[in-house]
Design a protein around this motif. Structure first.
Motif, mmCIF file in Angstrom:
data_model
loop_
_atom_site.group_PDB
_atom_site.id
_atom_site.type_symbol
_atom_site.label_atom_id
_atom_site.label_comp_id
_atom_site.label_asym_id
_atom_site.label_seq_id
_atom_site.Cartn_x
_atom_site.Cartn_y
_atom_site.Cartn_z
ATOM 1 N N ALA A 355 -4.949 -2.158 -4.321
ATOM 2 C CA ALA A 355 -5.212 -0.738 -4.044
ATOM 3 C C ALA A 355 -3.969 -0.011 -3.544
ATOM 4 C CB ALA A 355 -6.350 -0.614 -3.030
ATOM 5 N N TRP A 356 -2.792 -0.493 -3.920
ATOM 6 C CA TRP A 356 -1.569 0.076 -3.360
ATOM 7 C C TRP A 356 -1.389 1.553 -3.695
ATOM 8 C CZ3 TRP A 356 2.288 1.956 -6.554
ATOM 9 C CH2 TRP A 356 2.295 1.519 -7.884
ATOM 10 N N ARG A 357 -1.822 1.965 -4.873
ATOM 11 C CA ARG A 357 -1.701 3.386 -5.218
ATOM 12 C C ARG A 357 -2.536 4.252 -4.270
ATOM 13 N NH1 ARG A 357 -1.305 0.845 -10.187
ATOM 14 N NH2 ARG A 357 0.500 1.467 -11.455
ATOM 15 N N HIS A 358 -3.716 3.781 -3.927
ATOM 16 C CA HIS A 358 -4.563 4.518 -2.987
ATOM 17 C C HIS A 358 -3.918 4.577 -1.603
ATOM 18 C CE1 HIS A 358 -7.809 4.670 -5.913
ATOM 19 N NE2 HIS A 358 -7.689 3.365 -6.087
ATOM 20 N N ALA A 359 -3.276 3.482 -1.203
ATOM 21 C CA ALA A 359 -2.605 3.459 0.099
ATOM 22 C C ALA A 359 -1.476 4.485 0.157
ATOM 23 C CB ALA A 359 -2.071 2.056 0.381
ATOM 24 N N LEU A 360 -0.646 4.517 -0.881
ATOM 25 C CA LEU A 360 0.458 5.474 -0.904
ATOM 26 C C LEU A 360 -0.051 6.906 -0.948
ATOM 27 C CD1 LEU A 360 3.028 3.798 -3.341
ATOM 28 C CD2 LEU A 360 2.863 3.614 -0.851
ATOM 29 N N ALA A 361 -1.094 7.140 -1.731
ATOM 30 C CA ALA A 361 -1.649 8.493 -1.808
ATOM 31 C C ALA A 361 -2.227 8.922 -0.470
ATOM 32 C CB ALA A 361 -2.722 8.552 -2.898
ATOM 33 N N ALA A 362 -2.887 8.007 0.246
ATOM 34 C CA ALA A 362 -3.455 8.338 1.554
ATOM 35 C C ALA A 362 -2.372 8.755 2.542
ATOM 36 C CB ALA A 362 -4.240 7.145 2.098
ATOM 37 N N ILE A 363 -1.232 8.084 2.484
ATOM 38 C CA ILE A 363 -0.124 8.448 3.369
ATOM 39 C C ILE A 363 0.447 9.804 2.988
ATOM 40 C CG2 ILE A 363 2.189 7.816 4.145
ATOM 41 C CD1 ILE A 363 1.407 4.883 3.570
ATOM 42 N N ARG A 364 0.752 9.977 1.721
ATOM 43 C CA ARG A 364 1.390 11.209 1.276
ATOM 44 C C ARG A 364 0.484 12.422 1.454
ATOM 45 N NH1 ARG A 364 6.297 10.334 -1.551
ATOM 46 N NH2 ARG A 364 6.416 12.599 -1.532
ATOM 47 N N GLN A 365 -0.829 12.213 1.394
ATOM 48 C CA GLN A 365 -1.788 13.303 1.588
ATOM 49 C C GLN A 365 -2.203 13.461 3.047
ATOM 50 O OE1 GLN A 365 -4.899 12.246 -1.164
ATOM 51 N NE2 GLN A 365 -3.516 12.346 -2.925
ATOM 52 N N ARG A 366 -1.569 12.723 3.950
ATOM 53 C CA ARG A 366 -1.779 12.823 5.393
ATOM 54 C C ARG A 366 -3.207 12.517 5.796
ATOM 55 N NH1 ARG A 366 3.473 12.421 6.570
ATOM 56 N NH2 ARG A 366 4.704 14.037 5.542
ATOM 57 N N ARG A 367 -3.835 11.581 5.081
ATOM 58 C CA ARG A 367 -5.177 11.149 5.464
ATOM 59 C C ARG A 367 -5.135 9.989 6.453
ATOM 60 N NH1 ARG A 367 -7.469 8.948 1.200
ATOM 61 N NH2 ARG A 367 -5.958 9.379 -0.449
ATOM 62 N N VAL A 368 -3.972 9.368 6.612
ATOM 63 C CA VAL A 368 -3.794 8.282 7.579
ATOM 64 C C VAL A 368 -2.433 8.469 8.249
ATOM 65 C CG1 VAL A 368 -5.199 6.702 6.194
ATOM 66 C CG2 VAL A 368 -2.711 6.682 5.952
ATOM 67 N N VAL A 369 -2.281 7.908 9.443
ATOM 68 C CA VAL A 369 -0.970 7.850 10.096
ATOM 69 C C VAL A 369 -0.242 6.577 9.662
ATOM 70 C CG1 VAL A 369 0.249 7.664 12.293
ATOM 71 C CG2 VAL A 369 -1.648 9.270 12.048
ATOM 72 N N LYS A 370 -0.887 5.443 9.831
ATOM 73 C CA LYS A 370 -0.287 4.169 9.446
ATOM 74 C C LYS A 370 -1.220 3.441 8.489
ATOM 75 C CE LYS A 370 2.870 2.111 10.409
ATOM 76 N NZ LYS A 370 4.137 1.919 9.629
ATOM 77 N N ALA A 371 -0.734 3.142 7.310
ATOM 78 C CA ALA A 371 -1.464 2.348 6.341
ATOM 79 C C ALA A 371 -0.920 0.927 6.363
ATOM 80 C CB ALA A 371 -1.357 2.926 4.949
ATOM 81 N N VAL A 372 -1.819 -0.048 6.213
ATOM 82 C CA VAL A 372 -1.420 -1.452 6.189
ATOM 83 C C VAL A 372 -2.125 -2.151 5.028
ATOM 84 C CG1 VAL A 372 -0.998 -1.534 8.678
ATOM 85 C CG2 VAL A 372 -3.244 -2.181 7.790
ATOM 86 N N PHE A 373 -1.501 -3.212 4.568
ATOM 87 C CA PHE A 373 -2.092 -4.064 3.545
ATOM 88 C C PHE A 373 -2.649 -5.334 4.177
ATOM 89 C CE2 PHE A 373 1.149 -1.934 0.769
ATOM 90 C CZ PHE A 373 0.236 -1.303 -0.077
ATOM 91 N N THR A 374 -3.721 -5.810 3.608
ATOM 92 C CA THR A 374 -4.176 -7.169 3.890
ATOM 93 C C THR A 374 -4.118 -7.935 2.584
ATOM 94 O OG1 THR A 374 -5.971 -8.520 4.793
ATOM 95 C CG2 THR A 374 -6.614 -6.579 3.534
ATOM 96 N N PRO A 375 -3.462 -9.081 2.544
ATOM 97 C CA PRO A 375 -3.316 -9.807 1.276
ATOM 98 C C PRO A 375 -4.673 -10.174 0.684
ATOM 99 C CG PRO A 375 -1.808 -10.677 2.913
ATOM 100 C CD PRO A 375 -2.744 -9.752 3.634
ATOM 101 N N SER A 376 -4.758 -10.105 -0.645
ATOM 102 C CA SER A 376 -5.991 -10.461 -1.321
ATOM 103 C C SER A 376 -6.110 -11.943 -1.554
ATOM 104 C CB SER A 376 -6.070 -9.733 -2.684
ATOM 105 O OG SER A 376 -4.942 -10.049 -3.474
ATOM 106 N N ASN A 377 -5.050 -12.706 -1.215
ATOM 107 C CA ASN A 377 -5.078 -14.154 -1.435
ATOM 108 C C ASN A 377 -6.055 -14.807 -0.466
ATOM 109 O OD1 ASN A 377 -2.331 -12.952 -1.793
ATOM 110 N ND2 ASN A 377 -2.100 -14.809 -3.000
ATOM 111 N N PRO A 378 -6.837 -15.805 -0.910
ATOM 112 C CA PRO A 378 -7.729 -16.512 0.011
ATOM 113 C C PRO A 378 -6.929 -17.302 1.031
ATOM 114 C CG PRO A 378 -7.656 -17.660 -2.087
ATOM 115 C CD PRO A 378 -6.885 -16.383 -2.283
#
Length: 378
Positions: A355-378
């Motif tokens: 969902a990296w595109r959604h994360a970047l869009a959320a930041i650029r659209q100022r919907r979040v202050v800090k976005a983080v990833f959680t790995p999808s690997n088990p």
């Protein structure tokens, strides 16, 4: 493991500069790829990534805002992510991502010898490619399932600290280092009577929280352009929150003058200004918001900008730049996490790597202050 990898491309770099604001994720030169799990070199360890932040410097890289003059000190393609909360043998650890003389198989340079690895002279030398974790083609950053590091770079997270506060250890160390450079005197701090923070993103808000935690009780105002940022600034102890530096200067009683060309200029502003936005306009605002003889702390990575240097010499300002941290700064920042209640409110619910595109869009659209990833690997 799945990993978000940055592949440099001059055409995409130019496209990102031109179109990045309108299409915040379309031009980012990222690919979600499958990579083998990294093998730790002798004496290193492998740790599983729990959370990894998206930093302003990552955004500057992805959207063409970095200065090309810095390119010798980073190496690509690379798995990005240098704000890393990981897990090692069941324990949570904050990862110091610097790859200095020790990691490069070199004798300590003068900076490393005194514990200032952020100023290492050999970041593009030795047995590893240039750059720290997250900007290094030889070793993966946190936007993947695993990282490798020397044990000395891993700091145990104190019990009771939630993950979404713990993942802020690295940017907290950045802010702490900057405050120490600007205000440390002897074994303590010599705080000014009034401080303005321009920019209420992660670094600006962490600077605010740290100043209060370090004992600063003076006037501490914040310029925040967005409501979510303003609300957080008030919660973290701001004296006043303003939509612009002009509003803040009017409130503090600075005198405004109108030049023959350009925006207003001022006399009698704040004793210190922390520039934490990293834009041409915020750099300009910080220059004129600082009282004569005052201090400007540059924590925002402004990159290449055209700038009027008149207030630098006209008002005899002291400028302090700060980029990373030393060994002690990082350890101290991790140790402060238990007392910094509420910082986790800066961090949005984690995004998966796909969902990296959604994360970047959320930041650029100022919907979040800090976005983080959680790995999808088990």
């Amino acid at each position: 493991m799945k990993a978000l990898t940055y592949y440099p491309s001059i055409p995409r770099f130019l496209a990102a500069r031109a179109l990045g604001k309108r299409f915040p994720s379309s031009w980012a030169p990222l690919r979600l790829v499958e990579l083998p799990e990294p093998e730790p070199p002798p004496g290193w360890v492998r740790a599983r990534v729990r959370l990894a932040g998206i930093c302003g410097s990552d955004l500057a890289l992805l959207f063409g805002k970095n200065s090309p003059r810095l390119s010798p000190f980073f190496s690509f393609p690379a798995v990005l992510g240098h704000e890393i909360l990981a897990e090692l043998e069941g324990s949570r650890v904050a990862v110091n991502p610097l790859l200095a003389c020790a990691e490069r198989g070199l004798e300590p340079c003068p900076a490393c010898a005194r514990g200032e690895e952020g100023l290492c002279q050999n970041v593009a030398e030795g047995s590893l490619a240039a750059g720290m974790l997250g900007y290094n083609r030889d070793l993966p950053g946190g936007w993947g399932g695993w990282i490798v590091a020397q044990p000395e770079r891993l700091h145990l997270i104190p019990d009771g600290v939630p993950d979404q506060r713990a993942v802020l250890a690295e940017p907290l160390a950045v802010a702490l280092r900057g405050l120490r450079r600007a205000f440390a005197k002897g074994d303590g701090y010599g705080f000014p009577g009034s401080v303005l923070i321009i920019g209420a993103g992660t670094i600006g808000l962490l600077s605010l929280a740290l100043l209060r935690a370090l004992g600063y009780r003076g006037r501490l105002d914040v310029v925040a352009r967005h409501r979510m940022q303003a609300d957080l600034a008030r919660k973290l102890g701001a004296s006043g929150v303003f939509a612009s530096s002009r509003n803040a200067l009017e409130n503090i009683g600075a005198k405004e003058y109108k030049p023959i060309l350009g925006p207003p200029v001022y006399r009698g502003g704040y004793e210190a200004v922390i520039e934490a936005a990293g834009s041409p306009s915020s750099l300009e605002a910080a220059s004129w918001a600082t009282r004569e003889g005052g201090t400007v702390l540059l924590l925002g990575a402004a990159g290449e900008v055209r700038h009027d240097f008149s207030p630098h010499w006209f008002s005899e300002l002291t400028w302090k730049g700060s980029y990373t941290y030393g060994r002690a700064d990082f350890a101290y920042a991790v140790g402060m996490l238990p007392e910094l209640n509420g910082l986790e409110e800066l961090v949005a619910p984690p995004f998966s790597l796909p969902a990296w595109r959604h994360a970047l869009a959320a930041i650029r659209q100022r919907r979040v202050v800090k976005a983080v990833f959680t790995p999808s690997n088990p």
